[in-house]
Write a protein that holds these residues in place. Structure first.
Motif, PDB file in Angstrom:
ATOM      1  N   LEU A 377       0.824  -1.218   0.000  1.00 50.33           N
ATOM      2  CA  LEU A 377       0.000   0.000   0.000  1.00 50.33           C
ATOM      3  C   LEU A 377       0.857   1.267   0.000  1.00 50.33           C
ATOM      4  O   LEU A 377       0.511   2.254  -0.662  1.00 50.33           O
ATOM      5  N   SER A 378       1.976   1.251   0.716  1.00 50.68           N
ATOM      6  CA  SER A 378       2.812   2.456   0.725  1.00 50.68           C
ATOM      7  C   SER A 378       3.434   2.699  -0.658  1.00 50.68           C
ATOM      8  O   SER A 378       3.522   3.853  -1.116  1.00 50.68           O
ATOM      9  N   GLU A 379       3.840   1.624  -1.347  1.00 50.50           N
ATOM     10  CA  GLU A 379       4.422   1.788  -2.682  1.00 50.50           C
ATOM     11  C   GLU A 379       3.374   2.165  -3.726  1.00 50.50           C
ATOM     12  O   GLU A 379       3.634   2.978  -4.622  1.00 50.50           O
ATOM     13  N   LEU A 380       2.182   1.571  -3.640  1.00 49.30           N
ATOM     14  CA  LEU A 380       1.106   1.963  -4.565  1.00 49.30           C
ATOM     15  C   LEU A 380       0.749   3.436  -4.364  1.00 49.30           C
ATOM     16  O   LEU A 380       0.550   4.176  -5.332  1.00 49.30           O
ATOM     17  N   ALA A 381       0.681   3.866  -3.109  1.00 49.29           N
ATOM     18  CA  ALA A 381       0.375   5.272  -2.825  1.00 49.29           C
ATOM     19  C   ALA A 381       1.465   6.194  -3.384  1.00 49.29           C
ATOM     20  O   ALA A 381       1.170   7.270  -3.931  1.00 49.29           O
ATOM     21  N   ARG A 382       2.709   5.776  -3.253  1.00 48.69           N
ATOM     22  CA  ARG A 382       3.824   6.621  -3.698  1.00 48.69           C
ATOM     23  C   ARG A 382       3.937   6.697  -5.213  1.00 48.69           C
ATOM     24  O   ARG A 382       4.189   7.771  -5.780  1.00 48.69           O
ATOM     25  N   ARG A 383       3.706   5.569  -5.895  1.00 50.95           N
ATOM     26  CA  ARG A 383       4.044   5.507  -7.316  1.00 50.95           C
ATOM     27  C   ARG A 383       2.896   5.791  -8.273  1.00 50.95           C
ATOM     28  O   ARG A 383       3.131   6.188  -9.415  1.00 50.95           O
ATOM     29  N   LEU A 384       1.650   5.574  -7.843  1.00 51.89           N
ATOM     30  CA  LEU A 384       0.522   5.833  -8.754  1.00 51.89           C
ATOM     31  C   LEU A 384       0.156   7.318  -8.711  1.00 51.89           C
ATOM     32  O   LEU A 384      -0.159   7.860  -7.660  1.00 51.89           O
ATOM     33  N   GLU A 385       0.188   7.978  -9.860  1.00 52.96           N
ATOM     34  CA  GLU A 385      -0.138   9.401  -9.933  1.00 52.96           C
ATOM     35  C   GLU A 385      -1.646   9.591 -10.115  1.00 52.96           C
ATOM     36  O   GLU A 385      -2.232   9.101 -11.074  1.00 52.96           O
ATOM     37  N   ASN A 386      -2.249  10.265  -9.146  1.00 56.01           N
ATOM     38  CA  ASN A 386      -3.679  10.586  -9.211  1.00 56.01           C
ATOM     39  C   ASN A 386      -4.533   9.353  -9.516  1.00 56.01           C
ATOM     40  O   ASN A 386      -5.313   9.344 -10.474  1.00 56.01           O
ATOM     41  N   PRO A 387      -4.437   8.293  -8.724  1.00 53.65           N
ATOM     42  CA  PRO A 387      -5.234   7.086  -9.004  1.00 53.65           C
ATOM     43  C   PRO A 387      -6.711   7.303  -8.692  1.00 53.65           C
ATOM     44  O   PRO A 387      -7.062   8.075  -7.798  1.00 53.65           O
ATOM     45  N   ARG A 388      -7.570   6.636  -9.451  1.00 55.83           N
ATOM     46  CA  ARG A 388      -9.013   6.759  -9.227  1.00 55.83           C
ATOM     47  C   ARG A 388      -9.710   5.458  -9.628  1.00 55.83           C
ATOM     48  O   ARG A 388      -9.248   4.742 -10.525  1.00 55.83           O
ATOM     49  N   LEU A 389     -10.817   5.200  -8.953  1.00 56.12           N
ATOM     50  CA  LEU A 389     -11.611   4.005  -9.243  1.00 56.12           C
ATOM     51  C   LEU A 389     -12.373   4.179 -10.544  1.00 56.12           C
ATOM     52  O   LEU A 389     -12.934   5.253 -10.806  1.00 56.12           O
TER      53      LEU A 389
END
Length: 417
Positions: A377-389
């Motif tokens: 979760l910390s890496e997904l939060a850091r690396r995904l730019e402006n993620p959205r469902l």
């Protein structure tokens, strides 16, 4: 005609949000329908029963499986193998769990999990690098599913060239855990049994090889151990390895996927995690409370008549403990339907949830599951730019016990290095 609470829990139509059902269920802390299981839904009662030696995990103590829609399917899961320690009582449970823990964690192997940090980071980074088109991807298929099974392979010492075969078996067995009303039950059962048989034969060969030429992996240590509890038989070792694969894989898939879904629904927390990866620890604890990967524990049986909140549960009865309901009990947690990682500040006393169970059957792999989810979760939060469902709610798996999205389609503007 209004459905009973039991059937509402199992009804797929309620899978995306079962929490209103649990809220209603808590008004009757011990719920019982004719010929059905006794369902316990409040925090303190669940926790007490998880520590009660009069509660058995051995399905052979059930007086009858009639009226319990989950009992028979639970008994089929390990039909070709003896029961794993998850489904045994003391003293056999204690012996096998102690033997499994020696190469896994403290006090004998205190650095086994902590020593995997670099490997976990590498696996997570590789999977995120391989996502491909950031405009639309499925977090489950491209990240949450392959991540934990790769970790289990490395933990057990599966040769890298065999990991793809292991993934295939894990996916087939995992799919068999979900009810599928549209599938041919005969063909479905045969596919699952074939996968279990192939996995068992592969592991049996690997165990014999490790007994002759042990490495520093967990399977080698289990295969060659000769401690105060003796040695595991090959069948016991096969059951234990299958448990580590299936239980460790399934729960982590749901923990990571439910976690990302919850963060996307709470963008303020996602932003805080992106700025401070240390927040991953309380975030994962709150996720285990708020959206636990195991919603209920149905494989419990009473060994004597037990009174709970004025209701006598008779000896031999089937018992369901709804962990996810206990985690949302307002008698235990303030404002329980709010996702709040700050409630798990280490300086705040008594913040124990039921997300990993409690008592002698508390989640064996908890240290690894926590670390996997924190890294993911910390890496997904850091690396995904402006993620959205792209779809909310997402399509869920059929399973009411191991509840989680089957797909989680996400779009983002790019993937940071």
């Amino acid at each position: 005609m209004t459905q009973s609470p039991l059937h509402q829990i199992l009804d797929y139509a309620n899978r995306a949000n079962p929490y209103p059902i649990y809220e209603e269920l808590r008004k009757t802390p011990v719920h019982h329908e004719e010929d059905g299981p006794y369902v316990v839904s409040t925090y303190y009662e669940i926790r007490s029963l998880l520590h009660d030696p009069r509660i058995s995990s051995d399905a052979r103590n059930l007086a009858s499986t009639a009226g319990d829609p989950l009992a028979e399917s639970a008994q089929e899961d390990e039909s070709a193998l003896p029961p794993s320690f998850l489904r045994l009582d003391p003293p056999e449970h204690d012996r096998l769990r102690r033997m499994t823990n020696r190469p896994f964690g403290p006090p004998h192997s205190p650095h086994r999990i902590d020593g995997m940090r670099g490997e976990l980071q590498g696996i997570v980074s590789g999977l995120i690098d391989g996502i491909g088109d950031p405009g639309r991807f499925d977090l489950v298929d491209q990240f949450s599913y392959p991540f934990p099974v790769t970790v289990i392979c490395r933990l057990l010492g599966i040769p890298r060239e065999d990991e793809a075969r292991f993934h295939t078996w894990a996916d087939t067995i995992a799919a068999s855990l979900d009810p599928d009303p549209d599938a041919d039950p005969t063909e479905r059962g045969k596919t699952s049994r074939d996968a279990r048989m192939q996995l068992g034969m592969y592991l049996a060969g690997l165990i014999e090889e490790r007994r002759k030429n042990p490495g520093n992996d967990m399977l080698s240590e289990l295969a060659t151990a000769k401690g105060e509890d003796g040695s595991m038989t090959t069948m016991e070792l096969l059951s234990t390895a299958a448990l580590l694969l299936i239980a460790g894989h399934e729960t982590t898939v749901n923990l990571v996927t439910n976690g990302m879904l919850t963060l996307l629904r709470n963008p303020d927390v996602l932003e805080r995690l992106r700025a401070d990866p240390r927040l991953a620890v309380p975030v994962v604890e709150e996720l285990l409370r708020f959206e636990p990967p195991v919603q209920l524990v149905p494989q419990r049986t009473t060994l004597a008549d037990i009174e709970v909140r004025g209701v006598t549960i008779p000896k031999g009865a089937s018992l369901w403990l709804v962990l996810a309901s206990g985690n949302r009990d307002p008698q235990r947690f303030e404002d329980p339907d709010r996702f709040d990682p700050d409630r798990f500040d280490p300086d705040r006393p008594d913040n124990q949830h039921l997300g990993l169970g409690s008592g002698i059957h508390s989640c064996f792999g908890a240290p690894l599951a926590r670390l996997e989810a924190q890294f993911a979760l910390s890496e997904l939060a850091r690396r995904l730019e402006n993620p959205r469902l792209l779809e909310d709610p997402p399509p869920y798996r059929q399973n009411a016990v191991l509840r989680g999205p089957r797909h989680l389609h996400i779009s983002c503007d790019g993937i940071r290095p």
